[in-house]
Design an enzyme around this catalytic site. Structure first.
Site, short mmCIF file in Angstrom:
data_model
loop_
_atom_site.label_atom_id
_atom_site.label_comp_id
_atom_site.label_asym_id
_atom_site.label_seq_id
_atom_site.Cartn_x
_atom_site.Cartn_y
_atom_site.Cartn_z
CG ASN A 1 -8.37 -4.72 4.22
OD1 ASN A 1 -8.71 -5.90 4.35
ND2 ASN A 1 -8.16 -3.93 5.25
CB SER B 1 -6.60 -6.04 -2.75
OG SER B 1 -7.35 -5.88 -1.56
CB THR C 1 -0.93 0.04 1.22
OG1 THR C 1 -0.13 0.13 2.41
CG2 THR C 1 -1.82 -1.18 1.30
CG HIS D 1 -3.06 0.62 10.36
ND1 HIS D 1 -4.02 1.45 9.83
CD2 HIS D 1 -3.26 -0.60 9.77
CE1 HIS D 1 -4.76 0.78 8.96
NE2 HIS D 1 -4.32 -0.46 8.90
CG HIS D 2 1.38 -1.99 12.80
ND1 HIS D 2 2.48 -1.66 12.05
CD2 HIS D 2 0.53 -2.62 11.94
CE1 HIS D 2 2.34 -2.08 10.81
NE2 HIS D 2 1.15 -2.67 10.70
CB THR E 1 -7.82 -0.12 4.40
OG1 THR E 1 -7.00 -1.27 4.19
CG2 THR E 1 -9.26 -0.53 4.63
CE LYS F 1 -1.13 1.17 6.82
NZ LYS F 1 -0.58 0.22 5.85
#
Ligand SMILES: NC(=O)c1ccc[n+]([C@@H]2O[C@H](COP(=O)([O-])OP(=O)(O)OC[C@H]3O[C@@H](n4cnc5c(N)ncnc54)[C@H](OP(=O)(O)O)[C@@H]3O)[C@@H](O)[C@H]2O)c1
Length: 242
Positions: free
Chosen positions: A105, A103, A81, A137-138, A148, A141
């Site tokens: 996600n 994608s 991403t 998110h963590h 997403t 990232k």
């Protein structure tokens, strides 16, 4: 037996995909080549399908190698991403040469959330509600907002996706939370997805790759495929015709 090439094999996603391939999916597929930082990328191109769970600059290198090779290309399932418009142009070229799915996600739950937003956001807008998204998110990232979140912005407002107010939180080891609240004058409506286990993404990547490897090519649309093609095609086993 479907032959998989895995780009980003040593990461959080790559490790889970390897484990699922060697256990739950071992009768359907095998990983014949994998690459992490420092490894040559060419061996991946002899696979039937490549799953990319690295980062766009790395996948860009592989896409350029594939386009240079030009024939007998594997199909691509791209899960990294943070793509720039230039990077997406390259993936479009790749999709013209071989079936390529992108994608942000791989979970069916986020696909369902996206469908719900497409259906109801226009109605909520007419009723005067204003959407606000919070994604968490963590701390490792690299991109923000998440891929997403960008996809969901497009589901809420396909014309001006970036105008959907979105807030990113990077904390602890959060796997991935996306919450959209529609604010009205006197009430709020919230739709959300909370990932509790990264395996949902890894399993989705493998199932999508298995589908892409076996789907018929006669109707290959030469555009970048997405999860909607996968879910639609479960009915017909066709590629990007929906
Ligand atoms: N589509 C989805 O459902 C989904 C879900 C979760 C995450 N993602 C995305 O998937 C990607 C990976 O996430 P992650 O959490 O697994 O990341 P991660 O744990 O940091 O793993 C990244 C992987 O990429 C490799 N890599 C880094 N630089 C490289 C290079 N120059 N050449 C070859 N390999 C290189 C790393 O190798 P080393 O270990 O050797 O550094 C590692 O194997 C991210 O873009 C993330 O946003 C997508």
């Amino acid at each position: 037996m479907i032959r998989i090439g895995l780009l980003g094999s040593s990461g959080r996603m790559g490790t889970l995909i390897t484990s699922l391939a060697q256990n739950e999916f071992k009768s359907d597929l095998e990983i014949i080549a994998m690459a992490r930082k420092g490894d040559p990328l060419d061996p991946l191109l002899s696979a039937d399908v490549i799953i990319d769970v690295s980062f766009p600059p790395v996948m860009t290198q592989l896409a350029n190698l594939a386009l240079k090779k030009g024939k007998d290309l594997p199909r691509f399932v791209v899960g990294s991403t943070g793509w720039s418009p230039e990077g997406l142009c390259l993936l479009e070229k790749l999709a013209g040469a071989t079936p390529t799915l992108l994608s942000t996600n791989f979970s069916s739950g986020v696909f369902a959330l996206s469908m719900m937003l497409k259906e109801y956001a226009p109605l909520f807008k007419k009723m005067g509600y204003v959407p606000v998204m919070i994604e968490k998110h963590h701390i490792h990232k690299k991109d923000a907002p998440s891929g997403t979140a960008r996809t969901l912005q497009g589901s809420i407002d396909p014309v001006h996706p970036a105008q959907v107010q979105t807030h990113s939180v990077r904390a602890g080891e959060v796997i991935g939370d996306h919450e959209v609240t529609f604010y009205g004058a006197g009430d709020q409506i919230t739709l959300s997805h909370h990932a509790q286990d990264r395996t949902i993404f890894a399993r989705g990547a493998i199932e999508t790759a298995r589908w892409l490897a076996t789907a018929k090519t006669s109707s290959h649309s030469h555009r970048i495929l997405g999860m909607s093609d996968y879910f639609e095609s479960l009915k017909t086993n066709s590629l990007g015709v929906s």
